[in-house]
Design a protein around this motif. Structure first.
Motif, short mmCIF file in Angstrom:
data_model
loop_
_atom_site.label_atom_id
_atom_site.label_comp_id
_atom_site.label_asym_id
_atom_site.label_seq_id
_atom_site.Cartn_x
_atom_site.Cartn_y
_atom_site.Cartn_z
N VAL A 148 2.92 8.31 0.32
CA VAL A 148 2.15 7.91 1.50
C VAL A 148 2.57 6.48 1.83
CG1 VAL A 148 -0.11 8.12 2.55
CG2 VAL A 148 0.21 8.88 0.19
N HIS A 149 2.85 6.25 3.09
CA HIS A 149 3.26 4.91 3.50
C HIS A 149 2.07 4.15 4.05
CE1 HIS A 149 7.48 5.64 2.82
NE2 HIS A 149 7.29 6.87 3.31
N PRO A 150 2.16 2.84 4.03
CA PRO A 150 1.06 2.03 4.57
C PRO A 150 0.74 2.46 5.99
CG PRO A 150 2.68 0.62 3.52
CD PRO A 150 3.24 2.01 3.49
N GLY A 151 -0.50 2.52 6.30
CA GLY A 151 -0.90 2.92 7.64
C GLY A 151 -1.06 4.42 7.79
N GLY B 177 0.78 -1.23 0.00
CA GLY B 177 0.00 0.00 0.00
C GLY B 177 0.80 1.27 0.00
N LYS B 178 2.11 1.15 -0.27
CA LYS B 178 2.88 2.39 -0.36
C LYS B 178 2.54 3.08 -1.68
CE LYS B 178 7.50 4.27 -0.68
NZ LYS B 178 8.86 3.96 -1.14
N LEU B 179 2.22 4.35 -1.59
CA LEU B 179 1.79 5.06 -2.78
C LEU B 179 2.67 6.27 -3.00
CD1 LEU B 179 -0.50 5.52 -4.93
CD2 LEU B 179 -1.54 7.02 -3.24
N GLU B 180 3.12 6.40 -4.24
CA GLU B 180 4.00 7.53 -4.52
C GLU B 180 3.66 8.18 -5.84
OE1 GLU B 180 8.12 6.51 -4.32
OE2 GLU B 180 8.78 8.56 -4.71
N GLY C 114 5.28 11.72 -15.92
CA GLY C 114 5.58 11.33 -14.56
C GLY C 114 5.09 9.92 -14.30
N GLU C 115 5.17 9.49 -13.04
CA GLU C 115 4.68 8.14 -12.76
C GLU C 115 4.07 8.03 -11.37
OE1 GLU C 115 7.90 5.53 -13.56
OE2 GLU C 115 9.27 6.49 -12.15
N ILE C 116 3.18 7.07 -11.27
CA ILE C 116 2.58 6.77 -9.98
C ILE C 116 3.07 5.39 -9.60
CG2 ILE C 116 0.41 6.41 -8.73
CD1 ILE C 116 -0.93 8.21 -10.83
N LEU C 117 3.58 5.28 -8.39
CA LEU C 117 4.12 3.99 -7.96
C LEU C 117 3.31 3.43 -6.80
CD1 LEU C 117 7.85 5.16 -7.76
CD2 LEU C 117 6.74 4.08 -9.71
N ILE C 118 3.02 2.17 -6.87
CA ILE C 118 2.45 1.49 -5.72
C ILE C 118 3.44 0.41 -5.32
CG2 ILE C 118 0.63 -0.05 -4.91
CD1 ILE C 118 -1.34 1.51 -6.52
N ASP C 119 3.81 0.39 -4.09
CA ASP C 119 4.85 -0.51 -3.62
C ASP C 119 6.09 -0.40 -4.51
OD1 ASP C 119 3.08 -1.20 -1.73
OD2 ASP C 119 2.66 -3.21 -2.50
N ASP C 120 6.42 0.81 -4.87
CA ASP C 120 7.61 1.14 -5.67
C ASP C 120 7.59 0.62 -7.10
OD1 ASP C 120 8.80 2.55 -3.57
OD2 ASP C 120 9.41 0.64 -2.65
N TYR D 296 1.32 -3.13 -13.45
CA TYR D 296 0.48 -4.13 -12.78
C TYR D 296 -0.65 -4.57 -13.69
CZ TYR D 296 2.41 -2.93 -8.17
OH TYR D 296 3.21 -2.73 -7.09
N ARG D 297 -1.23 -5.66 -13.29
CA ARG D 297 -2.49 -6.03 -13.91
C ARG D 297 -3.54 -5.04 -13.38
NH1 ARG D 297 -3.78 -10.94 -16.05
NH2 ARG D 297 -1.97 -11.97 -15.21
N LEU D 298 -4.36 -4.57 -14.27
CA LEU D 298 -5.33 -3.54 -13.90
C LEU D 298 -6.24 -4.03 -12.76
CD1 LEU D 298 -5.71 -0.75 -15.02
CD2 LEU D 298 -7.45 -1.64 -16.56
N SER D 299 -6.66 -5.27 -12.89
CA SER D 299 -7.60 -5.79 -11.90
C SER D 299 -6.94 -5.90 -10.52
CB SER D 299 -8.13 -7.15 -12.33
OG SER D 299 -7.05 -8.03 -12.51
N PHE D 300 -5.63 -6.08 -10.52
CA PHE D 300 -4.93 -6.17 -9.24
C PHE D 300 -5.01 -4.83 -8.52
CE2 PHE D 300 -0.94 -5.45 -6.91
CZ PHE D 300 -1.05 -6.46 -5.97
N ILE D 301 -4.73 -3.79 -9.26
CA ILE D 301 -4.78 -2.46 -8.63
C ILE D 301 -6.18 -2.15 -8.14
CG2 ILE D 301 -4.54 0.01 -9.05
CD1 ILE D 301 -2.44 -0.64 -11.07
N ARG D 302 -7.13 -2.40 -9.00
CA ARG D 302 -8.48 -1.99 -8.63
C ARG D 302 -9.05 -2.84 -7.51
NH1 ARG D 302 -10.54 -0.33 -14.64
NH2 ARG D 302 -9.25 1.55 -14.74
#
Ligand SMILES: Nc1ncnc2c1ncn2[C@@H]1O[C@H](COP(=O)(O)OP(=O)(O)OP(=O)(O)O)[C@@H](O)[C@H]1O
Ligand SMILES: Nc1ncnc2c1ncn2[C@@H]1O[C@H](COP(=O)(O)OP(=O)(O)OP(=O)(O)O)[C@@H](O)[C@H]1O
Ligand SMILES: [Mg+2]
Ligand SMILES: [Mg+2]
Lengths: 583, 580
Positions: A360-363, A333-336, A392-398, A404-410
């Motif tokens: 944003v870090h998990p928690g 859940g780390k979001l950047e 630019g880019e959006i990172l989840i868990d770096d 990612y697979r789209l369904s995984f993110i959603r």
């Protein structure tokens, strides 16, 4: 007919039916072909020679042919109805499938009225044209060729009349087609318009009534309705000229036959009965051609619909699973956001978000606050990839979310939208929408967190919501949408001004309830009230698509002018509080 | 909706639309009559020619006849063309009237109707159902006239020529019609289902398309496709059946006709054998039987397609027959100028009969007073507004404006006096300017800008590349939620109402902008009665009267200071915002 041709692939699974339907027509056609000659024989030979046996035999053959013809006709109808029914429903399904997989870049551009017209009106049209085709595709050539052979055997010379006429007919039909085609296009576009106006009036009926604009709306509707009428009249008028002209050809051919036939009879090369038979064949051929011309005109009408369908089927599936299509066990859940910029395709072209950076870090919970139209909703809509960043880019868990697979993110990102949307289903179905396996307990628990339990209980879990939840109050809709997001048990939870229609007290209660729930999740809260985000570790202040402040409440109060302004606009309450506590 | 299947009545009503333009219809009838008579005469001439002129030394009579035939055929062609030409207009015009009538009725219907019906289904009635009526009707009139006439003509001629052969031709007709009616009834049933299913499919498509964001965010694309498929498959099954049944008419017709042929030949042969008929007779009869077969075939096919039209028409009339409950009284009181006294006396209300939402609401508002409604969500605030504008009618009690019961006033006049910003903003497709002008078409450019400035909308509109002429997409989807609210506020301000209602008008607007709006509003509200609903208590603090609503009852009333002093519900509500 290019577009129709492209759609033929949908007929592939039903090849068998599509083949059987016209083939069985064969039986019907054979009957139609042989009947006149048998009858001529019965009259010319049987009756003239008073040969009862001959007559009975041939009548018997006629009966058998009739039965065969009927069986063929019925079966052919059956298979053509099936083939076109399945074709249409497959096409619909594919279209809907396509639409539901389009990105919002594309979806934003297509009007709902248009899509809805295509799914029902256009596809129905194509289906019925297909049915028509299947029933005539063999019939026409078979009748034409068969009758031609029969005619030739009677008199090759007279048959020349036919060969001269056919090119004329082709010319007439193609001219008509060419002239009518643009109108067919306009007709479907007009149907879109009608749909759009009706739809808008249905969703905005309260505004229409409140501003007493019924007359205005009726006038608006009359305009689109009139336009639909006018183009339909023009298109159809061109279309209906084809038939009388083609029929004129048939008639003239008959007269010509009569004349030349008369000469032939005088010369002794033709019998009187043959003229009648010949005219019969001729009528058959030309009637078949007449039908063919009708079918062709219909085909050109459905070509328009096919074009509209292909237009959507051909849209780029621009939001695809990442190349690596990562689908990890779970998400931390780390979001950047790294230098993210974004512009809407259909907008002014100006960037709505400029150079956004944050982590944003998990928690953790991050708050976003900012002016109206500053890009808050746009920002959060990028996370579940409703839109892709322009740069630019959006990172989840770096890892870049595009990998990612789209369904995984959603699956792990849930968003409670600013404008809550509920389905016309029961409350229970709406609650469990994001998590079908949720137990009753989970539902109740989610509802409790969102402070929705009280009214749900009052109405009952099986209370059926009307479209878009119109039979709920504004705050009830929002809380239900929030509960739905909570129940889906996400790793990243996004609340886009979700509590704007909820009273202060409930708002406060919900935020208190949420605290334990958010413990190990990443949360983004978009809010307009400073109170809602004041105590968060990190607050972003957005203005005109840029981050103009980042930090805790205290930090922002010191450094961020815009935040201060926002604070002051809500400040009076602070003073008030002081006053009321004193008193 | 209750389905009252009454084909005769429906047919009559449809006919009512068709016969609107009597002159044109008269023309059509004339030309159809001519074409039909001519096309009965032509083959007769043809058979005379074959029987009498062919094979004669003198070709002149034949030539003469051929020329006569050509002329006749040209005339027939012309009248066929002109009938089609006029008929297209007649039928499209009547579809236009039908659509417009439907729309007009829709605009009059009560809100509760809209609450309960799917948009997509209603849309389908305007397009798919009217299309199916049109498809059948546009040809029906011409064909019915010509078929019936043809039938009568041919029958008469046949009986004159040879009554026995004629009987042999006609004897099968009743059986055939019996079959056709049976088939028609069955196909009609399926057409009805088909149109219903088409409407449902339209409904789910529309709903899913609108909720695409939710579908996608919960990865429900596949499930949605599955759900869509259910409706899709149901539609497929019934439409296959409908097609199948309606097309059964054709083979049935072929069968009956061929039996007819066999009968003619059989009877004819016997009669010739005994010298009661000639070969030429029989040949002519075969031709007539053919001509006889055509109108019957046409009528039968028509019968089937009319079933389809009826199915569509039933659905259109179903909406048109929806009763309107909130109607103006016979002699409404005129409402020229409103001072702004509003009172609610013992008002009770529930959206459904057994679920009361508002209980005994009493309220007295004097001219120019500003009233704030607060209370927890679902308390009934919006519902009170819905009653004030007569979107719904009270179950019990009265609402008066300037001492006049609002149910005695013309609805339109009432609503013109009230300006409202609804909780759910709705913008129309068009330009920003058109949207702001919505309640006041004649407002000048300057007034539009003035109103926008007061609503704090000018700033962002001004910055758009096309300013006030920027395009607003359907439902305003290309604007942010707050921006939409600002436009809606500008719209209400421009309407310059006597009573102003703001229902959560600024819930998505940032507080700084909100503050500015409130300051602007103060001036605007000066002398006007106003109702404000808001959860942000800063918005309502300054109201003259604050009503606290809970569970459909007014539990506290007074101004801000009084209510705080009471330390009741309002106090709690107010304090909760500082608890963090
Ligand atoms: N069209 C409708 N049909 C049936 N019930 C309705 C309808 N509209 C509202 N309700 C119900 O009536 C009650 C009062 O709703 P109302 O919209 O008046 O609340 P509200 O005070 O405006 O709340 P909020 O602050 O959330 O907007 C709620 O329980 C709601 O579910
Ligand atoms: N689909 C769209 N197409 C084009 N422009 C859009 C679209 N959606 C939003 N915009 C524009 O992008 C800008 C940012 O909109 P956004 O919805 O992100 O604002 P917001 O910060 O959420 O505002 P609010 O507080 O009013 O909800 C606005 O100027 C808006 O007009
Ligand atoms: Mg927003
Ligand atoms: Mg409300």
């Amino acid at each position: 007919m290019k577009n129709l041709g492209k759609l033929l692939r949908f007929l592939k699974p039903y090849k068998k039916w599509a083949f059987l339907a016209p083939s069985l027509i064969f039986l019907e056609v054979i009957m139609e072909l042989f009947l006149p000659s048998i009858m001529a024989n019965v009259v010319n030979v049987g009756i003239a020679e008073k040969n009862i046996g001959y007559i009975i035999l041939h009548l018997g053959i006629m009966v058998i042919l009739t039965v065969l013809g009927i069986v063929g006709g019925i079966l052919s109808t059956y298979y053509s109805a099936k083939a076109s029914g399945y074709f249409a429903s497959d096409l619909r399904k594919e279209l809907f499938h396509k639409i539901s997989n389009l990105s919002f870049f594309n979806l934003d551009k297509i009007k709902t009225g248009h899509l809805v017209t295509i799914i029902t009106n256009d596809i129905t049209l194509i289906g019925s044209v297909l049915m028509l085709c299947l029933r005539f595709i063999f019939r026409v050539p078979v009748i034409v060729i068969g009758s031609l052979i029969m005619a030739l055997t009677i008199s090759p010379k007279l048959s020349m009349v036919l060969l001269i006429l056919i090119p004329f007919m082709i010319v007439v039909v193609s001219i008509v087609m060419k002239k009518a085609f643009p109108y067919f296009q306009k007709m479907q576009d007009s149907v879109d318009e009608v749909n759009t106006v009706v739809r808008e009036n249905l969703s905005g009926i309260r505004v229409v009534k409140a501003f007493v604009m019924e007359e205005h709306e009726i006038k608006r509707f009359e305009e689109v309705s009139q336009h639909l009428m006018d183009v339909t009249v023009k298109g159809t008028r061109i279309m209906v000229t084809a038939l009388p002209i083609v029929m004129l050809f048939i008639h003239i051919a008959t007269v010509l036959l009569l004349w030349y036939g008369g000469i032939e009879v005088n010369l002794g090369t033709l019998q009187v009965g043959d003229i009648m038979a010949f005219i019969e064949y001729l009528t058959n051929i030309l009637t078949a051609l007449m039908m063919a011309s009708m079918v062709i005109v219909m085909l050109s009408r459905s070509e328009v619909s096919a074009f509209r369908i292909n237009e959507i089927l051909g849209l780029d599936q621009d939001l695809e699973d990442g190349k690596q299509a990562l689908s990890l066990e779970t998400m931390t859940g780390k979001l950047e956001f790294k230098n993210v910029s974004f512009a809407y395709d259909n907008g002014s072209g100006d960037a709505v978000l400029k150079n956004i950076n944050f982590v944003v870090h998990p928690g953790e919970t991050i708050g976003i606050i900012g002016g109206t139209g500053s890009g808050k909703s746009t920002l959060v809509n990028l996370i579940p990839r409703f839109y892709d960043v322009s740069s630019g880019e959006i990172l989840i868990d770096d890892i870049n979310i595009k990998d990612y697979r789209l369904s995984f993110i959603r699956k792990y990102v849930s968003i409670a939208l600013q404008k809550p949307f509920l389905f016309s289903k029961t409350i229970r179905e709406n609650l469990s929408y994001g998590n079908e396996r949720a137990t009753e307990e989970q539902l109740v628990n989610g509802a409790h967190i969102a402070c929705a339990y009280e009214f749900i209980q009052e109405k009952g879990m099986d209370y059926v919501l009307e479209q878009r939840g119109v039979n709920l109050s504004g705050g009830q809709k929002q809380r239900l949408s929030l509960a739905r997001a909570i129940i889906s048990d996400p790793k990243i939870l996004i609340l886009d001004d979700t509590l704007s229609a909820v009273d202060m007290k409930t708002d406060h209660q919900i935020r208190t309830n949420l605290k334990p729930f958010l413990k190990d999740r990443t949360t983004i809260i978009v809010a307009s009230k400073i109170a809602s985000i004041m105590e968060l570790d990190q607050i972003l202040v957005l203005e005109d698509g840029e981050i103009v402040g980042k930090g805790t409440h205290q930090e922002l109060m010191q450094h961020c002018q815009f935040y201060q302004e926002l604070y002051h606009s809500q400040l009076e309450r602070g003073e008030e509080r002081g006053k009321s506590i004193e008193s | 909706m209750e389905k009252a299947l009454n084909p005769k009545q429906t047919m009559k009503r449809l006919w009512g639309y068709l016969k609107k333009d009597r002159l044109k219809l008269g023309f059509v009838t004339f030309f159809v009559l001519f074409a039909t008579v001519a096309s009965v005469i032509a083959p007769y001439l043809l058979s005379v020619a074959v029987d009498q002129f062919v094979g004669k030394e003198d070709m002149k009579p034949l030539l003469f006849l051929c020329i006569a035939l050509v002329i006749l055929y040209l005339l027939i062609t012309f009248s066929r063309w002109i009938t089609n030409y006029i008929m297209v207009r007649i039928s499209e015009q009547s579809m236009y009237y039908l659509r417009t009538d439907l729309f007009q009725h829709l605009e009059k219907l009560d809100l509760s109707f809209f609450d309960q019906h799917k948009k997509g289904d209603l849309m389908s009635r305007f397009t798919n159902d009217i299309t199916i009526i049109d498809d059948a009707l546009s040809e029906a009139v011409i064909q019915i006239i010509s078929s019936v006439l043809m039938l009568v003509g041919v029958t008469v001629i046949m009986f004159i020529m040879n009554p026995f052969l004629a009987l042999a031709t006609i004897v099968t007709v009743p059986i055939f019609f019996w079959i056709v009616v049976k088939i028609g009834v069955a196909s009609g049933k399926y057409f009805m289902k088909q149109q219903d299913n088409l409407g449902k499919l339209n409904g789910v498509s529309e709903e899913m398309m609108t909720g695409m964001r939710v579908i996608k965010s919960y990865c429900k694309e596949d499930e949605s496709v599955l759900e869509f498929e259910q409706y899709n498959n149901a539609l497929r099954e019934v439409s296959i059946k409908a097609e199948l049944y309606s097309n059964l008419v054709i083979p049935a017709n072929v069968a009956v006709n061929n039996i007819g042929y066999v009968l003619i030949i059989a009877v004819g042969s016997i009669m010739t054998v005994f010298g009661h008929a000639t070969v030429g007779n029989i040949l002519a009869f075969v031709t007539y039987a053919d001509m006889f077969r055509r109108p019957i075939n046409q009528l039968a096919t028509l019968y089937a397609s009319i079933q389809a039209a009826l199915a569509g028409a039933e659905r259109v009339f179903e909406v048109m027959d929806q009763p309107i409950e909130i109607v103006d009284v016979k002699e409404p009181i005129s409402f020229d100028h409103v001072e702004g006294f509003v009172s609610l006396e013992h008002v009770h209300f529930g959206y459904t009969k057994n679920k009361p939402i508002l209980k005994d609401i009493n309220l007295e508002v004097s001219k120019g007073e500003s009233v704030a409604l607060v209370g927890p969500t679902g308390a009934g605030k919006t519902t009170i507004i819905n009653l004030l504008t007569r979107f719904y009618d009270v179950s019990d009690g009265v609402i008066k404006i300037d001492g006049i019961d609002i149910s005695k006033v013309k609805q339109k006049e009432l609503r013109k006096k009230i300006g409202i910003v609804l909780q759910d903003t709705h913008l129309f497709k068009g330009t920003v300017k058109e949207n702001i002008r919505y309640g006041n078409k004649f407002a000048t450019e300057l007034e539009v800008i003035e109103a926008s400035k007061k609503a704090q909308a000018h700033q962002f509109i001004h910055r758009l590349p096309n300013g006030y002429d920027s395009i607003v997409e359907e439902e305003g989807s290309n604007f942010s939620e707050g921006e939409r609210q600002l436009i809606a506020i500008a719209r209400a301000i421009l309407a310059d109402p006597d009573i102003l209602i703001l229902d959560e008008a600024t819930s998505n607007v940032d507080t700084r902008t909100e503050l500015q709006i409130n300051q602007g509003m103060k001036e605007l509200m000066n002398g006007r009665t106003s109702f404000v609903i808001a959860h942000r208590l800063s918005t309502i603090r300054s109201a003259d009267t604050i009503l606290v609503l809970n569970h459909g009852e007014i539990i506290e009333r007074g101004n801000h200071e009084q209510l705080l002093a009471q330390k009741g519900f309002y106090y709690d509500l107010y304090m909760s915002q500082f608890e963090d």
